[in-house]
Design an enzyme around this catalytic site. Structure first.
Site, PDB file in Angstrom:
ATOM      1  N   ASN A  78      39.524  38.030  33.728  1.00  0.00           N
ATOM      2  CA  ASN A  78      38.534  39.045  34.089  1.00  0.00           C
ATOM      3  C   ASN A  78      38.701  40.225  33.132  1.00  0.00           C
ATOM      4  O   ASN A  78      39.672  40.966  33.220  1.00  0.00           O
ATOM      5  CB  ASN A  78      38.746  39.488  35.541  1.00  0.00           C
ATOM      6  CG  ASN A  78      37.796  40.601  35.946  1.00  0.00           C
ATOM      7  OD1 ASN A  78      36.798  40.885  35.266  1.00  0.00           O
ATOM      8  ND2 ASN A  78      38.088  41.245  37.063  1.00  0.00           N
ATOM      9  N   TRP A  79      37.726  40.376  32.232  1.00  0.00           N
ATOM     10  CA  TRP A  79      37.840  41.418  31.214  1.00  0.00           C
ATOM     11  C   TRP A  79      37.519  42.806  31.747  1.00  0.00           C
ATOM     12  O   TRP A  79      37.764  43.804  31.062  1.00  0.00           O
ATOM     13  CB  TRP A  79      36.906  41.100  30.042  1.00  0.00           C
ATOM     14  CG  TRP A  79      37.320  39.917  29.224  1.00  0.00           C
ATOM     15  CD1 TRP A  79      38.270  38.973  29.536  1.00  0.00           C
ATOM     16  CD2 TRP A  79      36.795  39.535  27.951  1.00  0.00           C
ATOM     17  NE1 TRP A  79      38.362  38.041  28.541  1.00  0.00           N
ATOM     18  CE2 TRP A  79      37.464  38.358  27.548  1.00  0.00           C
ATOM     19  CE3 TRP A  79      35.820  40.073  27.112  1.00  0.00           C
ATOM     20  CZ2 TRP A  79      37.188  37.711  26.343  1.00  0.00           C
ATOM     21  CZ3 TRP A  79      35.540  39.428  25.911  1.00  0.00           C
ATOM     22  CH2 TRP A  79      36.226  38.267  25.528  1.00  0.00           C
ATOM     23  N   LYS A  80      36.933  42.880  32.928  1.00  0.00           N
ATOM     24  CA  LYS A  80      36.544  44.162  33.527  1.00  0.00           C
ATOM     25  C   LYS A  80      35.685  44.957  32.540  1.00  0.00           C
ATOM     26  O   LYS A  80      34.895  44.373  31.806  1.00  0.00           O
ATOM     27  CB  LYS A  80      37.778  44.919  34.006  1.00  0.00           C
ATOM     28  CG  LYS A  80      38.645  44.052  34.936  1.00  0.00           C
ATOM     29  CD  LYS A  80      39.743  44.806  35.619  1.00  0.00           C
ATOM     30  CE  LYS A  80      40.539  43.867  36.513  1.00  0.00           C
ATOM     31  NZ  LYS A  80      41.549  44.574  37.322  1.00  0.00           N
ATOM     32  N   HIS A  89      35.307  41.123  44.218  1.00  0.00           N
ATOM     33  CA  HIS A  89      36.532  41.637  43.584  1.00  0.00           C
ATOM     34  C   HIS A  89      36.945  42.951  44.243  1.00  0.00           C
ATOM     35  O   HIS A  89      36.101  43.742  44.677  1.00  0.00           O
ATOM     36  CB  HIS A  89      36.293  41.838  42.084  1.00  0.00           C
ATOM     37  CG  HIS A  89      37.547  42.125  41.322  1.00  0.00           C
ATOM     38  ND1 HIS A  89      38.105  43.384  41.257  1.00  0.00           N
ATOM     39  CD2 HIS A  89      38.366  41.309  40.603  1.00  0.00           C
ATOM     40  CE1 HIS A  89      39.202  43.336  40.528  1.00  0.00           C
ATOM     41  NE2 HIS A  89      39.385  42.090  40.120  1.00  0.00           N
ATOM     42  N   GLU A 109      37.864  45.699  43.168  1.00  0.00           N
ATOM     43  CA  GLU A 109      37.269  46.920  42.595  1.00  0.00           C
ATOM     44  C   GLU A 109      35.816  47.085  43.021  1.00  0.00           C
ATOM     45  O   GLU A 109      35.336  48.213  43.184  1.00  0.00           O
ATOM     46  CB  GLU A 109      37.420  46.882  41.071  1.00  0.00           C
ATOM     47  CG  GLU A 109      38.864  47.092  40.650  1.00  0.00           C
ATOM     48  CD  GLU A 109      39.208  46.479  39.306  1.00  0.00           C
ATOM     49  OE1 GLU A 109      38.284  46.083  38.570  1.00  0.00           O
ATOM     50  OE2 GLU A 109      40.415  46.397  39.010  1.00  0.00           O
ATOM     51  N   GLU A 119      43.837  38.373  45.914  1.00  0.00           N
ATOM     52  CA  GLU A 119      44.284  39.572  45.202  1.00  0.00           C
ATOM     53  C   GLU A 119      45.126  40.444  46.139  1.00  0.00           C
ATOM     54  O   GLU A 119      44.572  41.054  47.055  1.00  0.00           O
ATOM     55  CB  GLU A 119      43.094  40.423  44.768  1.00  0.00           C
ATOM     56  CG  GLU A 119      42.128  39.798  43.806  1.00  0.00           C
ATOM     57  CD  GLU A 119      41.040  40.814  43.454  1.00  0.00           C
ATOM     58  OE1 GLU A 119      41.113  41.378  42.355  1.00  0.00           O
ATOM     59  OE2 GLU A 119      40.144  41.055  44.278  1.00  0.00           O
ATOM     60  N   GLY A 156      48.790  47.929  40.241  1.00  0.00           N
ATOM     61  CA  GLY A 156      48.808  49.328  39.840  1.00  0.00           C
ATOM     62  C   GLY A 156      49.514  50.259  40.806  1.00  0.00           C
ATOM     63  O   GLY A 156      49.333  51.477  40.759  1.00  0.00           O
ATOM     64  N   SER A 209      49.538  40.380  39.583  1.00  0.00           N
ATOM     65  CA  SER A 209      49.921  40.658  38.198  1.00  0.00           C
ATOM     66  C   SER A 209      50.604  39.438  37.579  1.00  0.00           C
ATOM     67  O   SER A 209      51.835  39.346  37.539  1.00  0.00           O
ATOM     68  CB  SER A 209      50.833  41.881  38.137  1.00  0.00           C
ATOM     69  OG  SER A 209      50.145  43.023  38.585  1.00  0.00           O
ATOM     70  N   GLY A 250      43.885  39.868  34.815  1.00  0.00           N
ATOM     71  CA  GLY A 250      43.228  41.097  34.390  1.00  0.00           C
ATOM     72  C   GLY A 250      43.639  41.498  32.990  1.00  0.00           C
ATOM     73  O   GLY A 250      43.232  40.889  32.000  1.00  0.00           O
ATOM     74  N   GLY A 251      44.487  42.520  32.885  1.00  0.00           N
ATOM     75  CA  GLY A 251      44.856  43.094  31.589  1.00  0.00           C
ATOM     76  C   GLY A 251      45.391  42.095  30.579  1.00  0.00           C
ATOM     77  O   GLY A 251      45.097  42.179  29.384  1.00  0.00           O
TER      78      GLY A 251
END
Length: 252
Positions: free
Chosen positions: A9-11, A96, A98, A168, A174, A214, A235-236
């Site tokens: 997921n590149w967000k 998601h 977010e 998730e 975070g 993560s 994610g990242g």
């Protein structure tokens, strides 16, 4: 056999040049390395057409990061299931954390989106999971149960087998907190048991459940070795080929 999946997921990251470069790198990696899982990406909506052009032989699945609960109409900024189908997208992320946190998305919204996605032959990746407050209050099993039932239990047995679930642990993203592979496995098994109670074990055993915490190159193999974890929603670490490829190799 449940499908094994590593999805990135590149967000809201990458300009068009950097996005194109990463897609080309990822395609080259996929073509030159044997992988034991499916590889999917969810780039920003602006780059979906480019992704489909680059991955023209469907070597890599192309997903939107969200889609509308409406079929069409005056919904500025939204993307419909029909639009995604028309570019031959693979599917869409739905619910998601977010989207829930910043855009007020609920399980009822997710349910409508999942149905539309399935109607158009798209794969819905339904995201759920508990917050830090809910985890500390010992509500995590109940929260995930309620989310799963509200979003998915209007589906038929054949439909739910086409859904991919991404758990998730919002509390471990975070926050400085870390979910252990055993904690992740506990929830994955819980989700599968919830589905089995409604649809039967045979159906539940066909549903792929991804871990959306993560996942990193150094823990991917251990996480993916858990019996009810069928891959990851990354994610990242999906933004760098070096990291993403090592996560993919967690299935080797």
């Amino acid at each position: 056999m449940r499908r094994k999946i590593v999805a990135g997921n590149w967000k809201m990251n990458k300009n068009v040049i950097d996005a194109q470069q990463l897609m080309i790198q990822l395609l080259s990696y996929k073509n030159n390395n044997a992988t034991n899982c499916e590889v999917w990406i969810a780039p920003p909506a602006l780059y979906l057409m480019m992704a489909k052009d680059i991955f023209e032989k469907d070597e890599i699945g192309v997903f939107s990061q969200d889609m509308s609960e409406y079929e069409s109409g005056a919904y500025t900024g939204e993307i419909s299931a029909d639009m995604l189908e028309s570019i031959d997208a693979t599917g869409s992320l739905i619910g998601h954390s977010e989207r829930r946190q910043y855009h007020g998305e609920t399980d009822a919204h997710c349910n409508r989106k999942i149905k539309l996605a399935l109607d158009k032959g798209l794969i819905p990746v339904y995201c759920n999971g508990e917050t830090l407050e809910q985890r500390k209050a010992g509500q995590h099993l109940e929260v995930v149960k309620n989310q799963t039932e509200a979003a998915l239990f209007t589906l038929s047995a054949e439909e739910i087998k086409k859904v991919v679930i991404a758990y998730e642990p919002v509390w471990a993203i975070g926050t400085g907190e870390t979910a252990s592979p055993e904690q992740a496995q506990e929830i994955h098994a819980h989700i599968r048991n919830i589905i089995a109670a409604k649809y039967g074990q045979e159906v539940a055993d066909e549903v792929s459940i991804l871990y959306g915490g993560s996942v990193k190159p150094d823990n991917a193999k251990e996480i993916f070795s858990q019996p009810d974890i069928d891959g990851g929603l990354i994610g990242g670490a999906a933004l760098k080929l070096e990291d993403f490829s090592k996560i993919i190799e967690g299935f080797n």
